[in-house]
Each structure stands twice: as structure tokens, then as C-alpha cells.
Design an enzyme around this catalytic site. Structure first.
Site, PDB file in Angstrom:
ATOM      1  N   SER A  18       0.820  -0.894   0.176  1.00 18.09           N
ATOM      2  CA  SER A  18       0.122   0.031   0.127  1.00 18.09           C
ATOM      3  C   SER A  18       0.614   0.846  -0.350  1.00 18.09           C
ATOM      4  O   SER A  18       2.074   0.974   0.170  1.00 18.09           O
ATOM      5  CB  SER A  18      -0.879  -0.536   1.259  1.00 18.09           C
ATOM      6  OG  SER A  18      -0.180   0.625   2.271  1.00 18.09           O
ATOM      7  N   ASP A  19       0.093   2.471  -0.254  1.00 16.64           N
ATOM      8  CA  ASP A  19       0.680   3.387  -0.798  1.00 16.64           C
ATOM      9  C   ASP A  19       0.808   3.681   1.489  1.00 16.64           C
ATOM     10  O   ASP A  19       0.673   3.206   2.074  1.00 16.64           O
ATOM     11  CB  ASP A  19       0.502   4.681  -1.011  1.00 16.64           C
ATOM     12  CG  ASP A  19       1.196   6.135  -1.134  1.00 16.64           C
ATOM     13  OD1 ASP A  19       2.177   5.537  -0.581  1.00 16.64           O
ATOM     14  OD2 ASP A  19       1.224   6.001  -1.807  1.00 16.64           O
ATOM     15  N   CYS A  20       2.037   4.695   1.605  1.00 18.02           N
ATOM     16  CA  CYS A  20       2.027   5.204   3.227  1.00 18.02           C
ATOM     17  C   CYS A  20       0.759   5.293   3.820  1.00 18.02           C
ATOM     18  O   CYS A  20      -0.116   6.777   3.579  1.00 18.02           O
ATOM     19  CB  CYS A  20       3.035   5.887   3.940  1.00 18.02           C
ATOM     20  SG  CYS A  20       4.666   4.784   3.409  1.00 18.02           S
TER      21      CYS A  20
END
Ligand code: NAG
Ligand code: NAG
Ligand code: NAG
Length: 787
Positions: free
Chosen positions: A307-309
Site C-alpha cells: 500500500s502507499d503509506c
């Protein structure tokens, strides 16, 4: 350092290692220089597990490893900072590292101390793209992969998974992260992705044999991000976290997805990052169709998906898509995501299992992908310094060769936008006096764009120009690029006396960056007034240099007779100042071409949130990018001048004017609503299209007096496009070096299924009947397609 007795490297190598190690130990007696790894042969209690057996297939090794983990250990591994599992001899692993245009220490996996402090800092990607040279992109990838491995070997990396390249389409010039991408065209972006990923991951492991695919070894791991249709950060307080991108199947199929498909299928990327935004209501990290059916199913992706952060937490916190935190966890693990940047999966997975919302098999599936990548990186094979990539030492970082490539990339990317009366290049006479003016004249950090580490070298444009002219007067003109109040009088005073004036202006990260999209396309503050007033008093027309990622509306400068030359230098990296000076003084012939069109300020009337590529005449929606936009542009996609003059001609003998696709016996012709006939690519079939390939030959002649590296761009277009087809589309590009007066013939192979197709409204690729043309510069070649 321990060297294995059962697999001794050549003695020269031992000598090198021993010497290097001794030196390192002497210099840094307290710091560890040992890279972290599993399956240490000096620890028989752990190295005898089957997961350590390099003779077994990775599949089996990973299965064995997962079978030994407790549920808590399993859950602990689902986040970017994966803790160690000491009882199995497994060290911690950090999934998050960055290497957008050079190894950087902005993620958590890379530390640039104690041995290696700097890394080669290439131009920001948007400028590198302007070279239209995929061999250059590949070599940059190779350098990044090599330097990454050197940092790991020096014991300064706890991870080798890099979250680059950023291959979203630069759909809107206001996007703050457009600078990180290869521009607005899917063909360029796809080819950039393939070149970068192959270079970084190292596809010539073990003596030049290509070992791509599921089991292939990795020098370092690249990650195609942000999957998908992510290209808005924060525009008028609409943020990437809350944004729901409404995307048509047609635009998805021939604009947003092709770079990702290429990155996976041809680049064999070992990572994908799902984005913050929703796509048609579904958060991308929770989209089973996207992650599992398309990427893993249709494209045969083998690798991990991160995932993106904090992109998992927002599914509950911001988007309200999940009703409970546990539901967000279940959604992403069921969709096919494997690791969460952040801590959400660490915090909520256990209770999702306890509540019987999640089967452990979903966790095992994720772990399988994660540990496969760690094994492919060679981190479970015993001491990695004894493996082939183990010989990459600190001396390779910032080597002369690598730094020369950073210079080459800047030289080949910088675009000459205007050169009236051949003002440039300036005479190479030390006696000339030069005024260098503007908030970027002495730029250092700004040259590097974003996601950069400490570079190998720092030199400002002003310092570089001082190598060519002894008599330089400098004034910044404004205190920053924001330029709330320009110092008109002082700048004019500096300009008046000089033989030539170079103005260096533009944007920086205060204007366009992650979490900040622009609202306007003009130069900030009083920069424009500063430029015009300096140009007015200068002895001769001035030279204007723009540093920016996104396009700037500089119509005023294009039309101002007192501004003789304009250069766009993107954010040109550690060697950018030198490249600029070389171009200004004619040591290098500029050949870069814009990887996205430059639009006029009118563009901002269109809401940034409208994702539609295609224009809609009845509502006045102008569409997006050079392929569809019907509004005004300052400079078009692919525009760029040179100190030479290139003339093109199609070698008609090698081409045909008609392409008959009606000979396909496989399927009947489809008919679309507005009378244009077409054939679906899936019906034509790969074999038929292969038979129907066109070979297009173009003669290029350097009519000028200077040698130049020149990218030749081949477009396919239509006078009256039907069925949502683009006005024109780049289908091929090749860079050639031509001496003064030299000619070359360039061949492009066009496959109708790949190069002459566009998506229909259902998102299926189709080849439409019509009168097309092939175009290179002013040269056109008619091509009728019969279906
Ligand atoms: C965006 O939000 C910030 C903080 O909430 C506010 O100060 C600012 O005025 C807003 N900007 C716009 C363009 O609405
Ligand atoms: C190299 O890195 C060090 C440590 O971050 C930094 O102080 C130095 O300025 C860097 N070198 C250059 C040329 O920027
Ligand atoms: C294909 O179309 C052309 C032009 O309309 C026609 O002459 C030719 O006979 C067609 N071929 C087949 C196999 O139908």
C-alpha cells in the site's frame, strides 16, 4: 566479515574484500558494516532449515518458512518495518526505500552513513524523459541498482525494495508530482518503466542470461506506482486521500493502465504499489479486480503489492469505505495486497482473525509474495557478499562513470524552446561579460527536485557558468522563487552593463510537490515582471532558463522580442548546472523534447478532478494531453529545437499506403455507434497482427553545422478521429547521433494491434477503419486502414 570456506571467491576478490574491510574497520571501528541476511552458515541451528536450501525452488522454501511461523509472527510481517524473527535467524526487513532518480535516504531502508554518504543524483524523471532515449533510461536504472546493492553490501541497508518508478500519467499540468513521472504519454511512460525496472533489477544475472520472471534473481527490487489513475495530490483542498477518481473504461484501457501493464509484463517488476485514491468508488488497495484479476491474473504479475503509506487506514478513517478497522484489513488482504506501509495491519489483523472475518490463508498468501521477493534478492542464501552481487563495493557509488551518466542525462534532457537569430550558443570567449540573474541562478537543492539523497557533487548554474566567462555579475532578482517583491532596479543595473544576460527562474518544491498541486500555470510572484524588465534594458536579447517540473505558461516570453532564447531544464540533478553551462556555450547541442505539452493559463478553468481524457464538445470540456486536448498550448508535446536543423523524409519504398485488416477470416467486422467500423484486437489475434506489421523508414538529415543527439518521434494521427480516438499518438521514438551534414535511415516496426489500436467505450482495444497519417516533424505519410 566472514568468508565462506566452501565457496571461496577468487583470491583477488578475497584480497580486495579483506583490504576494503580492514580499511572500513579502521575508519569506523564501532559501526557494523555487515549486511543483514538469513541462513548464516555459521549458525547451524537455523541454516539447516529447508527454507535456507538454495537448491530448492523458491516456492518450496517460502512454504517451509511460512509453515514455521506463529500467527503473531505472521501478522508482524505484514507491515513495511517487518521485525526480526530471531529463533529462525531472520533479521528485520524494511520494505520502504526510495530511488526515484538515484538512491535516496528518504525511505526507511537506506542509511547514507557511515561508509557511503552520497549517491549519484540523476535529473528528476520528467527531464530524463525528455531525452526520449530508452537506452539512457536503462543505464540509469542499472546505476541505481548497482549503487543500491553497494549500499546494502556496506551494511547500510535493511531493505532492497525501492518504491520507484512513478509511472502515473501526468494528466494535468498542475499536479505537484508530475515532476516524478515520464510525462503525459502512455507510450513513453511504458517504455520508461520497462527500461528503469530492468536496469534496477538486473536482468543479466549470472553471465548475461536473462532470468526474468517469478524465480529470477534481483539486484534490487523496483515497484510500479501508484496503481492506478493517481495524479492528484492536493488541489483546492481536495486531497489524494479523499479523492474518488471517476475513470471511464476507455481511458483506463488506453491511458492509465498501459504503463503498468508494460512495467509488469515487459519490465518484470517485482513490486506494485496501490494508490490512496478510489477508482470509481473502490479504494485501489481494496480492489480485487485491479490487484488480483488484472495484475496477477491477466498480466501474470509475480511480486509483492504494497500500500502507499497509510493507504489502508484511510479506507476506514477518511473514505468510510470500511465500516470497521478490521473490515479495511479484510478488504485489502482479500483484494490481493501483501504489505501495508504503516502499522494498520499490525494493529487490526489479529482481531479480524479472532472475529472470523479473515482466514489465515489470506495472510499466508501475502507472506508468500513477500518472502519470495526477499529470497529473490538473495537475502536467504547465507552471506550475500559471497554471491555475485556481493562484489559491488563502495567504490562503485559516485564513480566517474556514474557521474558522467548523470551529466549525460541532463545534457540530453534539457530542451531548447526558442532561439531567435541563433542567439545561442554564446561565443566561447573569456572576455565577454555575463549577467546571471534570477532566483535559481545560484540554485543547489532545487536542482535535485524531490525524493533525492545527498548527491556526489554540488555545483550551481552560476558556478558552472564561471568556467566559461570570467566577467560575471550575479543578482538573484528575488529572495526566493515565490518572488513577492522583485529587486527591479538592482537586477536592471546588473543586466545593463553586460554583453549577455542569462535569467534563471522557475519553480521549486515550494510551488509543486507531493501534497501540493498548483492553482495556476504562470511563474510565481513577480518573476514575469522581473524577466520583462531585465529584458527591456539589456544590450541584446536575453537568455531565459526555466527550472520546473510541470509546464509553465511563458507565452509572454515566447512572444517577447527581447527574449532571444529559452531553455527548459526540469530539475536537472547534480550535474545540471554543468549541462546548462555547456549548452549555453555550445559544448553540447541540446536535443531534448518536451515529454508533455505546455498549456496556457486557460487550462486551469477545467477542474483538476475531471479524469476524462477525451474532450466533450457539447459541454466545452477540452480533454487532456496532446492526444485529446483541444485548447491552446504554448508548446506542444515533443517540441524541442537544436543548434542543428534536422530534415525528415519518409522512404516511401519501404512502406505501404494501405493496410488491409479485412483479410482476417477470424471474425466479422464490428460496427460502432457513430459509423466508424473497427476490428477488436482480441479478434484479430496476435499472429494475424504480426503478419500485418508495417516497416516504416524515415530518413533524417542533419542540415546544421553541429553534431547532435536527436530523438526522432513517430506519430500516428487522423484528421477526423472517430470513436474517441486521439488526434495523434506517439508510436515510436529513437535517438540518433548525427554529425553535421550526416544522414541516417531509421526503421520503425508498427504492429497494428499494438501501435494502431485504441480503446473502445467498453475498454477493449480496437483498430478502426479510416484515413490515418504517419508523422515525423513536418513529414507526413498517408495510411488508410481497411477493416
Ligand atoms: C484549505 O484548507 C486550509 C486549512 O484547512 C485553509 O487554511 C485554506 O484556506 C484552504 N484552501 C482553500 C483553497 O480552500
Ligand atoms: C554528501 O553527503 C554528506 C552527508 O549527507 C553531505 O554533508 C555532503 O554535502 C554531500 N555531498 C555533496 C556534494 O552534496
Ligand atoms: C478488403 O477490402 C478491399 C478494399 O475495400 C477489397 O478490395 C478487398 O477485396 C477486401 N478483401 C477481402 C478479403 O475482403
Amino acid at each position: 566479515m566472514k568468508l565462506h570456506s566452501h565457496a571461496p571467491p577468487p583470491s583477488a576478490l578475497i584480497f580486495f574484500f579483506t583490504t576494503a574491510l580492514l580499511l572500513l574497520l579502521l575508519l569506523h571501528p564501532t559501526e557494523s558494516t555487515q549486511p543483514p541476511y538469513s541462513c548464516d552458515s555459521s549458525q547451524p541451528s537455523t541454516s539447516s532449515y529447508p527454507f535456507c536450501k538454495t537448491t530448492l525452488p523458491i516456492n518450496q522454501r517460502v512454504q517451509d518458512l511460512i509453515s514455521r511461523l506463529t500467527l503473531d509472527e505472521k501478522i508482524s510481517q505484514l507491515v513495511n518495518s517487518a521485525p526480526p524473527i530471531p529463533r529462525l535467524g531472520i533479521p528485520s526487513y524494511e520494505w520502504w526505500s526510495e530511488a526515484l532518480h538515484g538512491v535516496a535516504d528518504v525511505g526507511k531502508g537506506i542509511k547514507l552513513y557511515p561508509t557511503i554518504h552520497n549517491a549519484t543524483s540523476f535529473p528528476q524523471v520528467i527531464l530524463t524523459a525528455a531525452s526520449f532515449n530508452d537506452h539512457l533510461w536503462y543505464r540509469i536504472g542499472q546505476v541505481i541498482g548497482t549503487e543500491a546493492r553497494a549500499v546494502y553490501n556496506a551494511g547500510q541497508a535493511t531493505g532492497m525494495t525501492f518504491w520507484a518508478p512513478n509511472i502515473n500519467i501526468f494528466r494535468d499540468p498542475r499536479w505537484g508530482r508530475g515532476q516524478e513521472t515520464p510525462g503525459e504519454d502512455p507510450t513513453v511512460t511504458g517504455r520508461y518503466a520497462v527500461s528503469y525496472v530492468r536496469g534496477v533489477q538486473g536482468d543479466s544475472f549470472y553471465g548475461g542470461k536473462h532470468k526474468l520472471g517469478a524465480g529470477g534473481r534481483l539486484q534490487a527490487s523496483a515497484c510500479c506506482k501508484h496503481f492506478t489513475a493517481y495524479d492528484l495530490d492536493n488541489w483546492n483542498n481536495i486531497t489524494r486521500f479523499g479523492f474518488d477518481a471517476c475513470v471511464t473504461q476507455q481511458d483506463l484501457a488506453d491511458t492509465y493502465q498501459p504503463p503498468f501493464q508494460k512495467c509488469v509484463q515487459e519490465g518484470q517488476a517485482s513490486g506494485i504499489m496501490c494508490a490512496y485514491n478510489r477508482i470509481n468508488g473502490v479504494p485501489s488497495c481494496a480492489d480485487h479486480n485491479l490487484l488480483t484479476k488484472v495484475a496477477r491474473g491477466q498480466w501474470d504479475f509475480h511480486g509483492y503489492i504494497t500500500s502507499d503509506c497509510d493507504a489502508v487506514s484511510i479506507i476506514y478513517d477518511v473514505q468510510g469505505y470500511a465500516k470497521k478497522p478490521e473490515d479495511a484489513v479484510v478488504d485489502v488482504l482479500k483484494a490481493g495486497m501483501d504489505v501495508n506501509c504503516g502499522s494498520y495491519l499490525k494493529d487490526h489483523t489479529k482481531s479480524a482473525v479472532d472475529q472470523k472475518k479473515l482466514k489465515v490463508s489470506k495472510i499466508d498468501r501475502a507472506l508468500h509474495n513477500l518472502f519470495s521477493v526477499r529470497m529473490r534478492l538473495g537475502l536467504f542464501d547465507g552471506n550475500p557478499l559471497n554471491q555475485p552481487y556481493g562484489t559491488i563495493g563502495p567504490d562503485q557509488v559516485c564513480s566517474q562513470l556514474h557521474q558522467a551518466l548523470a551529466l549525460e542525462a541532463a545534457q540530453d534532457g534539457i530542451v531548447l524552446l526558442k532561439n531567435s537569430g541563433r542567439l545561442l550558443p554564446l561565443p566561447k570567449a573569456k572576455a565577454i561579460s555575463l549577467a546571471v540573474i534570477g532566483p535559481h541562478a545560484n540554485a543547489l537543492e532545487a536542482l535535485l527536485g524531490n525524493y533525492h539523497g545527498p548527491p556526489c557533487k554540488s555545483i550551481t548554474p552560476l558556478e558552472a557558468l564561471q568556467g566559461y566567462a570570467k566577467n560575471i555579475n550575479y543578482h538573484p532578482g528575488c529572495d526566493s522563487v515565490k518572488c513577492p517583491q522583485a529587486a527591479f532596479d538592482e537586477a536592471a543595473g546588473t543586466a545593463k552593463e553586460a554583453d549577455y544576460v542569462v535569467l534563471i527562474v522557475g519553480l521549486d518544491q515550494s510551488q509543486e510537490r507531493e501534497e501540493l498541486d498548483r492553482l495556476h500555470l504562470g511563474l510565481p510572484g513577480q518573476q514575469q515582471e522581473l524577466i520583462s524588465s531585465v529584458a527591456k534594458v539589456a544590450k541584446k536579447p536575453v537568455i531565459l532558463v526555466i527550472l520546473s517540473g510541470g509546464p509553465v505558461d511563458i507565452s509572454f516570453a515566447k512572444h517577447n522580442k527581447n527574449i532571444g532564447s529559452i531553455l527548459w531544464a526540469g530539475y536537472p540533478g547534480e550535474a545540471g548546472g554543468i549541462a546548462l553551462a555547456e549548452i549555453i556555450f555550445g559544448e553540447h547541442n541540446p536535443g531534448g523534447r518536451l515529454p508533455m505539452a505546455w498549456y496556457t493559463e486557460d487550462y486551469v478553468k477545467m477542474p483538476m478532478t475531471d479524469m476524462r481524457m477525451r474532450c466533450e464538445p457539447k459541454t466545452g470540456y477540452p480533454g487532456r494531453t496532446y492526444r485529446f486536448y483541444t485548447g491552446k498550448k504554448v508548446f506542444d508535446f515533443g517540441y524541442g529545437l537544436s543548434y542543428s536543423n534536422y530534415v525528415y523524409k519518409f522512404s516511401s519504398a519501404a512502406s505501404q499506403n494501405k493496410l488491409y485488416l479485412n483479410e482476417s477470416s477470424i471474425s466479422p467486422t464490428a460496427k460502432s455507434s457513430d459509423s466508424g467500423r473497427y476490428q477488436l484486437v482480441q479478434d484479430l489475434g496476435g499472429e494475424f497482427c504480426e503478419q500485418k506489421k508495417l516497416s516504416v523508414r524515415v530518413r533524417v538529415h542533419n542540415h546544421g553545422e553541429m553534431v547532435g543527439k536527436h530523438p526522432v518521434l513517430l506519430f500516428v494521427g487522423e484528421k477526423k478521429p472517430k470513436n474517441g480516438r486521439p488526434m495523434k499518438q506517439l508510436v515510436g521514438f529513437k535517438s540518433v547521433i548525427l554529425s553535421a551534414g550526416e544522414r541516417a535511415e531509421i526503421e520503425f516496426d508498427l504492429n497494428p494491434c499494438e501501435h494502431l489500436s485504441h480503446a473502445n467505450e467498453e475498454g477493449l482495444m480496437a483498430v478502426g477503419e479510416g484515413s490515418y497519417f504517419l508523422g515525423v516533424g513536418d513529414a507526413k505519410y498517408p495510411l488508410d486502414i481497411v477493416v
